[in-house]
Design an enzyme around this catalytic site. Structure first.
Site, PDB file in Angstrom:
ATOM      1  N   CYS A  59      56.936   0.308   3.698  1.00  0.00           N
ATOM      2  CA  CYS A  59      57.547   0.453   5.031  1.00  0.00           C
ATOM      3  C   CYS A  59      59.073   0.288   4.927  1.00  0.00           C
ATOM      4  O   CYS A  59      59.705   1.091   4.265  1.00  0.00           O
ATOM      5  CB  CYS A  59      56.892  -0.506   6.026  1.00  0.00           C
ATOM      6  SG  CYS A  59      57.200  -0.015   7.742  1.00  0.00           S
ATOM      7  N   HIS A  88      51.263   1.531   5.514  1.00  0.00           N
ATOM      8  CA  HIS A  88      50.947   0.183   5.060  1.00  0.00           C
ATOM      9  C   HIS A  88      49.656   0.208   4.240  1.00  0.00           C
ATOM     10  O   HIS A  88      48.581   0.167   4.811  1.00  0.00           O
ATOM     11  CB  HIS A  88      50.788  -0.760   6.255  1.00  0.00           C
ATOM     12  CG  HIS A  88      52.086  -1.063   6.923  1.00  0.00           C
ATOM     13  ND1 HIS A  88      52.861  -2.146   6.551  1.00  0.00           N
ATOM     14  CD2 HIS A  88      52.767  -0.424   7.893  1.00  0.00           C
ATOM     15  CE1 HIS A  88      53.965  -2.155   7.283  1.00  0.00           C
ATOM     16  NE2 HIS A  88      53.936  -1.122   8.105  1.00  0.00           N
ATOM     17  N   GLU A 140      48.366  -2.124   2.660  1.00  0.00           N
ATOM     18  CA  GLU A 140      47.631  -3.382   2.879  1.00  0.00           C
ATOM     19  C   GLU A 140      46.826  -3.356   4.164  1.00  0.00           C
ATOM     20  O   GLU A 140      46.007  -4.226   4.409  1.00  0.00           O
ATOM     21  CB  GLU A 140      48.608  -4.571   2.859  1.00  0.00           C
ATOM     22  CG  GLU A 140      49.449  -4.789   4.111  1.00  0.00           C
ATOM     23  CD  GLU A 140      50.653  -3.860   4.248  1.00  0.00           C
ATOM     24  OE1 GLU A 140      50.745  -2.849   3.516  1.00  0.00           O
ATOM     25  OE2 GLU A 140      51.503  -4.148   5.122  1.00  0.00           O
TER      26      GLU A 140
END
Lengths: 222, 258
Positions: A88, A202, A204
């Site tokens: 990001c 993202h 994650e």
């Protein structure tokens, strides 16, 4: 073996760390995964992750405020060629400049500027479900993959990744764009060259696709 | 193409998921950590976690439950309820939240939304509005579970919050909450058409056609639901198949190539 996730006061570090821990368990990676603001630890790490959420300027200031961190990053990534993943704003910081509110210098590893997303003028009648192209670009979008890359192994074109951002990097050299998505026009999703990659999305928070990218990154030996 | 998000919402009181009707008559709907694990497996697009504990004496319980819930989530997690200071936001992010939802504190101090967006970025700040119809076509914001009228018009308030940096509006119809009569479409549409940021429709889903209407007629970019998922009436997968058959773009519950 070790992974350093850089803590410079920005972002959902716990989310990033726990996705790396999960990915490491899945592939039997036995190295240490550390969230750290210690420049020496970053200089010694085998894999380096720069997360980041918020504004470009704040993130750059945060990075500058950690003693020795920018130098440690430049040495580890540009000279020692350690594998690097920016996430990001951590990805956006790889650019030459950020143009969010003020002109701010990035790390200048990937030539390009970080610019505001602009909704297409006929936005109101278009977009998902006819609801318009709203900014932030928020949600799951399909990756259009430019070509094979070690971190994309096992990730099919059209796989979904989770985005939430109002700015994007425009690369000066299109060969640095490894994947993009369509949101009323192309939006840069994954950039990279040599030993470095950066995701606008993202990983994650991108469930199976994201964990796959992280496991690929852990196995990457450029 | 960007996909319509389907967001299960856990209303959590004293560490348990509960569900009520019009913000009252709460009934137990399970353990939040278990529920989060289930929704992550099912391929929910995001998870919303709202702490509706009336007082703030249970904050530490909340952070602990958020942390344990976040451990189960590899999808975005929004946490709301009693978020009043930038310190609250930082603690929630450290516990594993990705976004925080601000409701009462925005009404008490609108500048707080500005400060929060500047500090953490708009992408992290959701402003939640609880709105009630006060006369046909006019909606007012209420706080404290609907007990306190604020005098703020819902549409004007949403526009102001977006201008102050809210990255998303979570819009709940108090008239519809828990009724299973469907989202309040005129409310949703009025707010969604007025703001440039994504709007999550909430309150009143009773069947999957209500979700389609929330997007198609209400112009919401995401649809939130609680009881239809918690009590097993529908799975996330059924919801996605239904939206897809209605022609709306959704992310499949299982990805190809993984």
């Amino acid at each position: 073996m070790s992974v350093a996730i850089i803590d410079y006061g920005s972002g959902n570090l716990r989310s990033a760390a726990k996705a790396f821990e999960r990915a490491a368990r899945d592939v039997g990676y036995t190295g240490a995964i550390a969230v750290t603001s210690d420049a020496d630890a970053v200089a010694k790490a085998d894999h380096i992750v720069l997360p980041g959420v918020g504004a470009f300027l704040d993130c750059r200031r945060g990075l500058n405020a950690v003693p020795g961190m920018v130098d440690a990053l430049n040495e580890a990534v540009m000279i020692k060629a350690r594998p690097f993943l920016g996430i990001c704003v951590g990805m956006q910081l790889m650019a030459t400049r950020g143009l969010e509110h003020h002109e701010t210098l990035g790390l200048n590893w990937i030539a390009g500027d970080v610019v505001t997303l602009v909704a297409p003028p006929d936005a109101a009648s278009l977009g998902p479900g006819g609801t318009g192209f709203r900014i932030p670009h928020m949600g799951w979008n399909e990756l259009r993959i430019a070509g094979p890359h070690p971190v994309l192994r096992g990730i099919a074109p059209g796989a979904h990744a989770y985005f939430v951002h109002s700015y994007q990097i425009q690369c000066a050299d299109q060969s640095h764009v490894l994947a993009d998505v369509d949101y009323g026009g192309p939006i840069t999703a994954l950039i990279g060259r040599d030993n470095m990659v950066g995701t606008q999305f993202h990983p994650e928070k991108s469930q199976a696709t994201g964990l796959r990218l992280i496991t690929n990154f852990l196995a990457w030996a450029p | 193409m960007l996909k319509v998000r389907i967001i299960p919402c856990l209303d959590v009181k004293d560490g348990r998921v509960v569900k009520g009707v019009k913000f009252a008559d709460l009934r137990d709907a399970g353990d939040p950590v278990e529920q989060a694990r289930l929704y992550d497996t099912e391929g929910a697009d995001e998870l919303c976690f709202l702490d509706i504990t009336a007082s703030s004496d249970n904050r530490d319980t909340l952070f602990d439950v958020v942390a344990r819930t976040a451990e189960q989530c590899f999808m975005p997690l929004t946490v709301g309820g009693g978020v009043r200071t930038t310190d609250d936001i930082r603690k929630l992010l450290l516990a594993g939240a990705d976004k925080v939802s601000i409701n009462t504190a925005a009404v008490n101090n609108p500048e707080f939304v500005k400060q929060a967006a500047e500090k953490f970025g708009s992408q992290c700040i959701v402003v939640a509005l609880d709105a009630k119809q006060i006369k046909p076509g006019t909606f007012e914001i209420f706080t404290h579970g609907g007990r306190n009228a604020t005098g703020h018009d819902a549409v004007a308030w949403a526009m102001r919050m977006a201008k102050y940096g809210a990255g998303e509006i979570l819009l709940t119809s108090m008239d519809r909450d828990g009724t299973k009569a469907g989202y309040d479409i005129p409310l949703t549409r009025a707010v969604a058409n007025a703001v440039p940021v994504p709007v999550i429709a909430s309150g009143g889903v009773g069947n999957l056609d209500h979700m389609v209407a929330g997007v198609r007629e209400g112009h919401a970019t995401a649809v939130l639901a609680a009881s239809i998922f918690h009590f097993g009436q529908y799975t996330i997968r059924q919801a996605k198949v239904h939206l897809s058959q209605a022609g709306l773009p959704v992310r499949p519950t299982k990805e190809r190539g993984n």
